[in-house]
Design a protein around this motif. Sequence first.
Motif, short mmCIF file in Angstrom:
data_model
loop_
_atom_site.label_atom_id
_atom_site.label_comp_id
_atom_site.label_asym_id
_atom_site.label_seq_id
_atom_site.Cartn_x
_atom_site.Cartn_y
_atom_site.Cartn_z
N VAL A 19 36.38 17.87 -49.35
CA VAL A 19 37.19 18.44 -48.23
C VAL A 19 38.34 17.13 -47.79
CG1 VAL A 19 37.89 19.56 -46.28
CG2 VAL A 19 36.03 20.84 -47.66
N VAL A 20 37.16 16.08 -46.98
CA VAL A 20 38.00 15.47 -46.96
C VAL A 20 39.13 14.64 -47.49
CG1 VAL A 20 37.61 12.82 -45.05
CG2 VAL A 20 37.07 14.85 -44.41
N ALA A 21 38.47 14.48 -48.46
CA ALA A 21 38.78 13.94 -49.91
C ALA A 21 40.67 14.74 -50.12
CB ALA A 21 38.59 13.61 -50.97
N GLY A 22 40.24 15.74 -50.42
CA GLY A 22 41.28 16.96 -50.96
C GLY A 22 42.60 17.18 -49.94
N LEU A 23 41.71 16.04 -48.59
CA LEU A 23 43.28 16.60 -46.99
C LEU A 23 44.11 15.15 -47.40
CD1 LEU A 23 41.42 18.06 -44.62
CD2 LEU A 23 43.20 18.87 -45.25
N VAL A 24 42.81 13.93 -47.95
CA VAL A 24 43.71 12.85 -47.74
C VAL A 24 44.42 12.60 -49.32
CG1 VAL A 24 43.27 10.09 -48.45
CG2 VAL A 24 42.06 11.44 -46.34
N GLY A 25 43.98 13.37 -50.17
CA GLY A 25 44.78 13.11 -51.27
C GLY A 25 45.92 13.60 -51.64
N SER A 26 46.41 15.26 -50.65
CA SER A 26 47.88 16.16 -50.39
C SER A 26 47.94 15.00 -49.42
CB SER A 26 47.64 17.28 -49.92
OG SER A 26 46.85 16.85 -48.61
N LEU A 27 47.68 14.30 -48.18
CA LEU A 27 48.63 13.14 -48.24
C LEU A 27 48.92 13.05 -48.72
CD1 LEU A 27 46.67 13.18 -44.46
CD2 LEU A 27 49.31 13.68 -44.18
N LEU A 28 48.66 11.87 -49.18
CA LEU A 28 49.25 10.98 -50.41
C LEU A 28 50.68 10.55 -51.07
CD1 LEU A 28 45.65 8.53 -50.86
CD2 LEU A 28 47.41 8.31 -49.83
N PHE A 29 49.76 12.63 -51.53
CA PHE A 29 50.66 13.03 -52.64
C PHE A 29 51.55 13.28 -52.00
CE2 PHE A 29 46.94 12.57 -55.87
CZ PHE A 29 47.72 11.37 -56.32
N GLY A 30 51.67 13.77 -50.82
CA GLY A 30 52.79 14.67 -50.32
C GLY A 30 53.23 13.40 -49.73
N MET A 31 53.62 12.30 -49.18
CA MET A 31 53.88 11.02 -48.40
C MET A 31 55.59 10.93 -48.85
SD MET A 31 53.31 11.27 -45.23
CE MET A 31 53.94 10.10 -44.20
N PRO A 32 55.78 10.66 -50.23
CA PRO A 32 56.67 10.81 -50.96
C PRO A 32 58.33 11.36 -50.86
CG PRO A 32 55.23 9.98 -52.15
CD PRO A 32 53.94 10.07 -50.84
N ALA A 33 57.46 13.36 -51.03
CA ALA A 33 58.00 14.57 -51.21
C ALA A 33 58.68 14.64 -49.50
CB ALA A 33 57.31 15.39 -51.06
N LEU A 34 58.50 13.57 -48.54
CA LEU A 34 58.64 14.10 -46.88
C LEU A 34 60.13 12.49 -46.93
CD1 LEU A 34 55.47 14.43 -44.78
CD2 LEU A 34 57.27 16.29 -45.87
N GLN A 35 59.90 11.94 -47.09
CA GLN A 35 60.86 10.28 -47.23
C GLN A 35 61.90 10.70 -47.21
OE1 GLN A 35 59.29 7.76 -45.52
NE2 GLN A 35 57.28 8.54 -46.03
N PRO A 36 62.56 10.67 -46.85
CA PRO A 36 64.15 10.81 -47.20
C PRO A 36 64.93 10.47 -48.60
CG PRO A 36 64.16 9.24 -44.76
CD PRO A 36 62.75 9.44 -44.92
N HIS A 37 65.67 10.91 -48.89
CA HIS A 37 65.84 10.37 -50.16
C HIS A 37 67.09 9.16 -49.95
CE1 HIS A 37 67.48 10.58 -54.62
NE2 HIS A 37 68.63 11.00 -54.48
N GLN A 38 66.64 8.98 -50.70
CA GLN A 38 68.40 6.64 -50.67
C GLN A 38 68.67 7.38 -51.93
OE1 GLN A 38 65.74 3.56 -49.75
NE2 GLN A 38 65.02 4.26 -47.61
N ALA A 39 69.70 7.01 -51.87
CA ALA A 39 70.35 7.57 -53.72
C ALA A 39 70.74 5.76 -54.05
CB ALA A 39 72.91 8.02 -53.08
N PRO A 40 70.98 5.62 -54.97
CA PRO A 40 71.08 4.23 -55.47
C PRO A 40 71.75 3.46 -55.81
CG PRO A 40 70.03 6.25 -57.21
CD PRO A 40 70.63 7.13 -56.05
N GLY A 41 72.44 2.66 -55.90
CA GLY A 41 73.41 1.65 -55.32
C GLY A 41 73.99 1.92 -56.77
N THR A 42 73.50 1.90 -57.75
CA THR A 42 74.15 2.57 -59.00
C THR A 42 74.88 3.75 -59.01
OG1 THR A 42 72.90 2.30 -60.61
CG2 THR A 42 73.87 0.55 -60.16
#
Length: 79
Positions: free
Chosen positions: A46-69
């Motif tokens: 259960v703990v590994a599932g919660l930690v894994g979901s946080l690790l994989f979900g964090m990039p989706a929660l970050q604001p999208h930065q437009a690339p320079g090109t």
Amino acid sequence: MFLRREPVPFTFVAEAERFRSNVTPPPRESLGKTQLAARTLVGLTVVAGLVGSLLFGMPALQPHQAPGTSQQSRASEGR
């Protein structure tokens, strides 16, 4: 001030507040090695599932930065 108690028609209702049992519950059984290992594995899963979901979900929660090109397909580069 006095708290006046009203008469209760049944004695056992009045004495129920003061009743204490003289019967002790049986002692809890100790966990065996198999049960302890199973509970530990379930807890770790259960703990590994919660930690894994946080690790994989964090990039989706970050604001999208437009690339320079600008994004263009490579097929349109040669035209």
